[in-house]
Design a protein around this motif. Structure first.
Motif, PDB file in Angstrom:
ATOM      1  N   VAL A 215      50.215  14.561  93.456  1.00  0.00           N
ATOM      2  CA  VAL A 215      49.290  15.787  91.974  1.00  0.00           C
ATOM      3  C   VAL A 215      49.677  17.212  92.845  1.00  0.00           C
ATOM      4  O   VAL A 215      50.367  18.025  92.261  1.00  0.00           O
ATOM      5  CB  VAL A 215      48.209  15.273  92.280  1.00  0.00           C
ATOM      6  CG1 VAL A 215      47.169  16.991  92.054  1.00  0.00           C
ATOM      7  CG2 VAL A 215      47.035  14.329  91.114  1.00  0.00           C
ATOM      8  N   HIS A 222      50.562  23.458  86.811  1.00  0.00           N
ATOM      9  CA  HIS A 222      49.250  22.512  86.262  1.00  0.00           C
ATOM     10  C   HIS A 222      48.034  22.647  87.219  1.00  0.00           C
ATOM     11  O   HIS A 222      48.535  22.459  88.603  1.00  0.00           O
ATOM     12  CB  HIS A 222      49.747  21.289  85.593  1.00  0.00           C
ATOM     13  CG  HIS A 222      48.467  20.809  84.750  1.00  0.00           C
ATOM     14  ND1 HIS A 222      48.593  20.643  83.545  1.00  0.00           N
ATOM     15  CD2 HIS A 222      47.135  19.535  84.779  1.00  0.00           C
ATOM     16  CE1 HIS A 222      46.907  19.989  83.175  1.00  0.00           C
ATOM     17  NE2 HIS A 222      46.516  19.298  83.789  1.00  0.00           N
ATOM     18  N   PHE A 224      44.602  21.243  88.873  1.00  0.00           N
ATOM     19  CA  PHE A 224      44.221  19.670  89.359  1.00  0.00           C
ATOM     20  C   PHE A 224      42.777  20.298  90.270  1.00  0.00           C
ATOM     21  O   PHE A 224      42.984  21.439  91.222  1.00  0.00           O
ATOM     22  CB  PHE A 224      44.892  18.333  89.776  1.00  0.00           C
ATOM     23  CG  PHE A 224      45.937  18.508  88.916  1.00  0.00           C
ATOM     24  CD1 PHE A 224      45.757  17.373  88.479  1.00  0.00           C
ATOM     25  CD2 PHE A 224      46.837  18.745  89.166  1.00  0.00           C
ATOM     26  CE1 PHE A 224      46.457  16.796  87.627  1.00  0.00           C
ATOM     27  CE2 PHE A 224      47.824  18.357  88.423  1.00  0.00           C
ATOM     28  CZ  PHE A 224      47.473  17.085  87.026  1.00  0.00           C
ATOM     29  N   GLU A 262      42.353  11.733  81.512  1.00  0.00           N
ATOM     30  CA  GLU A 262      43.432  12.081  82.272  1.00  0.00           C
ATOM     31  C   GLU A 262      42.479  12.053  83.548  1.00  0.00           C
ATOM     32  O   GLU A 262      43.166  12.110  85.284  1.00  0.00           O
ATOM     33  CB  GLU A 262      43.976  13.546  82.299  1.00  0.00           C
ATOM     34  CG  GLU A 262      44.837  14.114  80.981  1.00  0.00           C
ATOM     35  CD  GLU A 262      45.730  12.351  80.844  1.00  0.00           C
ATOM     36  OE1 GLU A 262      47.515  12.506  82.269  1.00  0.00           O
ATOM     37  OE2 GLU A 262      46.689  11.581  79.968  1.00  0.00           O
ATOM     38  N   ASP A 263      41.661  12.306  83.481  1.00  0.00           N
ATOM     39  CA  ASP A 263      40.901  11.700  84.973  1.00  0.00           C
ATOM     40  C   ASP A 263      41.100  10.606  85.888  1.00  0.00           C
ATOM     41  O   ASP A 263      41.097   9.973  85.442  1.00  0.00           O
ATOM     42  CB  ASP A 263      39.261  12.582  85.464  1.00  0.00           C
ATOM     43  CG  ASP A 263      39.066  13.610  84.537  1.00  0.00           C
ATOM     44  OD1 ASP A 263      39.798  14.599  84.605  1.00  0.00           O
ATOM     45  OD2 ASP A 263      37.983  13.555  83.853  1.00  0.00           O
ATOM     46  N   TRP A 264      41.400  10.801  86.997  1.00  0.00           N
ATOM     47  CA  TRP A 264      41.965   9.394  88.120  1.00  0.00           C
ATOM     48  C   TRP A 264      40.302   8.980  88.971  1.00  0.00           C
ATOM     49  O   TRP A 264      40.250  10.127  90.155  1.00  0.00           O
ATOM     50  CB  TRP A 264      42.598  10.229  88.389  1.00  0.00           C
ATOM     51  CG  TRP A 264      43.957   9.096  89.450  1.00  0.00           C
ATOM     52  CD1 TRP A 264      44.347   7.513  89.107  1.00  0.00           C
ATOM     53  CD2 TRP A 264      43.464   8.265  90.774  1.00  0.00           C
ATOM     54  NE1 TRP A 264      45.244   7.256  89.672  1.00  0.00           N
ATOM     55  CE2 TRP A 264      44.815   7.169  90.599  1.00  0.00           C
ATOM     56  CE3 TRP A 264      42.520   8.795  91.491  1.00  0.00           C
ATOM     57  CZ2 TRP A 264      44.274   6.794  92.294  1.00  0.00           C
ATOM     58  CZ3 TRP A 264      43.108   8.170  92.946  1.00  0.00           C
ATOM     59  CH2 TRP A 264      43.668   7.075  93.427  1.00  0.00           C
ATOM     60  N   ASP A 278      41.397  16.602  85.823  1.00  0.00           N
ATOM     61  CA  ASP A 278      42.480  17.174  85.530  1.00  0.00           C
ATOM     62  C   ASP A 278      42.012  18.952  84.888  1.00  0.00           C
ATOM     63  O   ASP A 278      41.685  18.946  83.895  1.00  0.00           O
ATOM     64  CB  ASP A 278      43.756  15.841  84.286  1.00  0.00           C
ATOM     65  CG  ASP A 278      44.192  16.930  83.846  1.00  0.00           C
ATOM     66  OD1 ASP A 278      44.725  18.320  83.897  1.00  0.00           O
ATOM     67  OD2 ASP A 278      44.807  16.711  82.691  1.00  0.00           O
ATOM     68  N   GLY A 279      42.071  19.810  85.872  1.00  0.00           N
ATOM     69  CA  GLY A 279      41.317  20.735  85.615  1.00  0.00           C
ATOM     70  C   GLY A 279      40.998  21.684  86.152  1.00  0.00           C
ATOM     71  O   GLY A 279      41.155  21.104  87.559  1.00  0.00           O
TER      72      GLY A 279
END
Length: 622
Positions: A215, A222, A224, A262-264, A278-279
Motif C-alpha cells: 500500500v 492514492h 490510505f 475497498e477497506d482491508w 481506503d481514504g
C-alpha cells in the motif's frame, strides 16, 4: 407489449396469426369487404415494425450493458467470481489469470471446494458445504491453488445476492494478500501457511505487514490510512477455546459489515483488529467510530460477554515505513484506551513528543541515582488529638537535567518497570533511615514505600537490616509501606514481613481500600497500620456515601486494633469533618507540603508546619 420486452418475442407471431385468421374469415364470409384487407395489412406491418424497433432497442441496451459489465470487470485488478447455489463457478473475470494463472473459461463449472486448500475449508465454508454465513457480506481468507501448484492467500469479500431475482448468485470480490516477493530462501508454502489467523480467517499480522508495504508503495498516487481497533473484555482466561472462537467469529462478522468495499481487515498484535482504510485520516476516523460502536455484548453459553473498544488512527504515506506506521497507530490506540471505551484518537505530534519524553525518562532513570538526581522529601503525619507530628513519609523526587522536576506520577511507574527498582528501594531505605536518625529525636518515625519486586525477590529483610545497622535507627521507628496485593503473594512474603515485625519494624498497608481489602484478608496478616487512600475524600463534604466509607474504614481498623492514617487531606473543612468522625492520624497539604531534608533537620517537622511559600495554609501547633 410490456416496455421491458419480455413478451416481445411471442407477440409478433401471435399477432400475425390473429390478423391472418381475421382476414381469412372476413374474405370468406364477405368477399365484398376485400377492400379492408390492405388496411389490415398496413396495421400488421406497422405493428411488426414497432416490434422490430423495440427488439432492436432492447438488444442494443443488453449489448451495451454487457459491454459495460465486461469493461468494468476487466478494468478491476482484482478478480470477480460468481457462484451458483452449489458453489460452482459460473463466471470469473479475466483478472483471475494474473492472480492465479487460471483460464476464466476453464474455471467455469468447477466447484469452489476443489480450488481451496483442505485445511482452510472449515474457515471458508459453514457445515455441509454451505456458503459463508452472512446477512449481506463477509470476508473470508483462504489459500487457493495457483496454476503452477503454489498456494496463494486470497481474501474474498462475499456478497450473498441469491435473493436478488436479477442476479441469484454469490458474488466474490477477490484480492491476493500473499507476500509479493517471498524472502530469499523461504519455503513459499510454509510462508503462506503463516499468514492466516486461524480463529477468524482474516490475514494475520505478518500478512498485514506485507499489505502495508504494498500500500505504501502506491501511497503517492492514492490516500490510505490505518485504523487500529482495540477490544477489551475478550479475556481468553475466562472463555473456553470453543466460546472464544465463536465470539471472535461473531466479532469479525460485525466489523466486516461496517467496512466499505475497498477497506482491508486483518488481525493485529494482542488480538486487536487493524483496518487498512481506503481514504484519508478523516475517513479512517469515521470508519473507526462505526467499528467501535459495533462492538457490543455478544451472547455466549455462559451469558452475555461485555465487550468494549477504542481505536487509534493514523495516515499512511510513502515517506513512513511500515514499522513506524504501526507504532503511530498503536500510540494513538493507547491514548484512546486511556480516555475510555468508545474513544477514537488520531495520531499527532503531541503523542509522539509524550512518547519520546517517556522513552527518555525510562532510559535516564537507570543512571539517575549515580548522577545524584534523586532525593528524598518528607511529609508529616499529624496526630490531631495530641497536636503533634508522629512520623514522616519519605517520598522520592527526581530533578531531571533537561526536564526539571519530574512528577512521581510520571516516573514512579517507570521505576517499577525498571530492573534497578531494587537498587532504588535499597537506596531510599538507607537514605530515609539515615536522615531521621540524624535528627536526634527519639520518637519520630519514618515510613518508606517498598516495591513489590523488592519484596518478591526476597531482598527486603537484608536491605532493612543493612539500613537500620548503618544508620543506627531503632527498628521501632521504621514503618515499611506495602501495597495490598503483596499480601496475596507467595508464602515467603508473609514470612519476611513477619520477620520484620519480630525485629520491631511496623508494616503499613498503603492505599488501603483500592484493591481487594476486606476483614477476612486482614485477620492474621502481619499488618500494623492502615493508610486510607485519598480517593475516599473526593467530594466527601457533600457525598454521604463517601462519608460512610470513611467511617467504615475507621471502624474496620478499630475492630482489628489497627490505627488508620488518612492521606490527602488538603482543606480545613475536610480536616474538621474527619476529626469529627474520630479520625486521629492525618496527612496532607493542610498541614504541610513535603519537606526537604534540610528543613526537616531545622525542626520544621515538629509542628507539622508548612513551607514558607505556603504559610497561609493552616498548621497544627505543638
Amino acid at each position: 407489449m410490456p416496455r421491458n420486452g419480455h413478451a416481445g418475442f411471442l407477440a409478433g407471431p401471435v399477432l400475425v396469426v390473429a390478423v391472418g385468421a381475421v382476414l381469412a374469415a372476413v374474405l370468406v364470409a364477405r368477399p365484398a369487404t376485400a377492400f379492408l384487407a390492405p388496411a389490415a395489412i398496413a396495421v400488421l406491418a406497422g405493428s411488426q415494425a414497432t416490434l422490430w424497433l423495440r427488439q432492436r432497442h432492447l438488444a442494443g441496451t443488453l449489448s451495451s450493458s454487457q459491454s459495460a459489465f465486461r469493461a468494468l470487470v476487466k478494468s478491476s485488478p482484482d478478480p470477480v467470481v460468481i457462484l451458483d447455489d452449489k458453489l460452482r463457478v459460473t463466471f470469473a473475470s479475466t483478472a483471475i489469470t494474473d492472480q492465479l494463472g487460471l483460464d476464466p473459461a476453464a474455471v467455469a463449472g468447477l466447484p469452489l471446494a476443489g480450488l481451496v486448500h483442505p485445511d482452510d475449508a472449515r474457515v471458508l465454508f459453514a457445515p455441509h458445504g454451505s456458503p459463508p454465513a452472512s446477512t449481506e457480506s463477509a470476508v473470508r481468507t483462504a489459500r487457493i491453488r495457483h496454476a503452477d501448484g503454489r498456494w496463494r492467500l486470497i481474501q474474498a469479500t462475499v456478497r450473498d445476492l441469491r435473493d436478488d431475482p436479477e442476479i441469484s448468485a454469490l458474488v466474490l470480490y477477490c484480492r491476493d494478500v500473499t507476500a509479493r516477493v517471498p524472502a530469499p530462501g523461504a519455503e513459499p508454502e510454509l510462508l503462506e501457511l503463516s499468514l492466516t489467523d486461524p480463529a477468524t480467517g482474516l490475514p494475520n499480522r505478518a500478512a498485514l505487514v506485507r499489505r502495508l508495504g504494498a500500500v505504501q508503495r502506491s501511497a503517492r498516487a492514492h490516500r490510505f490510512s490505518l485504523a487500529l481497533v482495540g477490544i477489551s473484555g475478550l479475556d481468553a482466561g475466562v472463555l473456553t477455546p470453543e466460546t472464544e472462537a465463536a465470539v471472535l467469529r461473531a466479532l469479525t462478522s460485525r466489523l466486516t459489515r461496517a467496512l466499505r468495499g475497498e477497506d482491508w481487515l486483518a488481525r493485529g498484535k494482542d488480538g486487536d483488529f487493524v483496518v487498512v482504510v481506503d481514504g484519508s485520516v478523516a475517513d479512517a476516523e469515521i470508519l473507526a467510530s462505526r467499528l467501535v460502536a459495533d462492538v457490543r455484548p455478544i451472547a455466549t453459553p455462559d451469558g452475555p460477554l461485555r465487550l468494549t473498544a477504542a481505536a487509534g488512527v493514523t495516515g499512511l504515506s510513502a515517506g513512513i515505513d511500515t514499522g513506524e506506521a504501526l507504532r503511530r497507530g498503536d500510540l494513538a490506540l493507547r491514548s484512546a484506551r486511556a480516555a475510555g471505551p468508545g474513544s477514537v484518537h488520531r495520531y499527532d505530534d503531541a503523542l509522539r513528543l509524550a512518547q519520546d519524553r517517556q522513552a527518555t525518562l525510562r532510559a535516564d532513570l537507570d543512571d539517575a541515582l549515580d548522577r545524584d538526581e534523586l532525593r528524598l522529601v518528607f511529609q508529616p503525619v499529624v496526630d490531631v488529638v495530641m497536636h503533634r507530628t508522629v512520623s514522616v513519609e519519605a517520598l522520592l523526587r527526581w530533578r531531571h537535567p533537561a526536564f526539571g522536576d519530574v512528577s512521581p506520577v510520571e516516573f514512579v511507574p517507570l521505576a517499577e518497570e525498571s530492573e534497578r527498582i531494587t537498587d532504588l528501594g535499597r537506596w531510599v531505605l538507607r537514605e530515609a533511615c539515615a536522615t531521621i536518625a540524624a535528627l536526634g529525636d527519639t520518637d519520630l518515625g519514618v515510613a518508606v514505600n517498598v516495591s513489590a519486586r523488592q519484596i518478591r525477590g526476597g531482598e527486603l529483610v537484608p536491605d532493612v537490616l543493612a539500613a537500620l545497622e548503618s544508620s543506627g535507627l531503632p527498628a521501632s521507628r521504621l514503618i515499611v509501606e506495602i501495597t495490598e496485593s503483596v499480601l496475596l503473594d507467595d508464602s515467603h512474603v508473609i514470612e519476611d514481613l513477619s520477620a520484620l515485625r519480630q525485629l520491631g519494624v511496623r508494616i503499613a498497608v498503603d492505599d488501603f481500600g483500592t484493591g481487594w481489602s476486606s476483614l477476612a484478608y486482614l485477620v492474621g496478616m502481619p499488618v500494623d497500620v492502615l493508610k486510607m487512600d485519598q480517593h475516599f475524600l473526593a467530594n466527601v463534604e457533600h457525598d454521604p456515601a463517601r462519608r460512610a466509607m470513611c467511617r467504615a474504614v475507621l471502624q474496620l481498623g478499630a475492630s482489628l486494633g489497627l490505627p488508620v492514617i488518612v492521606e490527602g487531606v488538603t482543606t480545613p473543612a475536610v480536616l474538621a469533618l474527619l476529626r469529627d468522625m474520630g479520625h486521629r492520624y492525618l496527612q496532607g497539604y493542610v498541614f504541610s507540603r513535603p519537606l526537604e531534608a534540610e528543613c526537616l533537620a531545622g525542626g520544621g517537622w515538629q509542628a507539622g508546619l508548612t513551607l514558607p511559600e505556603h504559610a497561609d495554609a493552616p498548621a497544627v501547633s505543638s
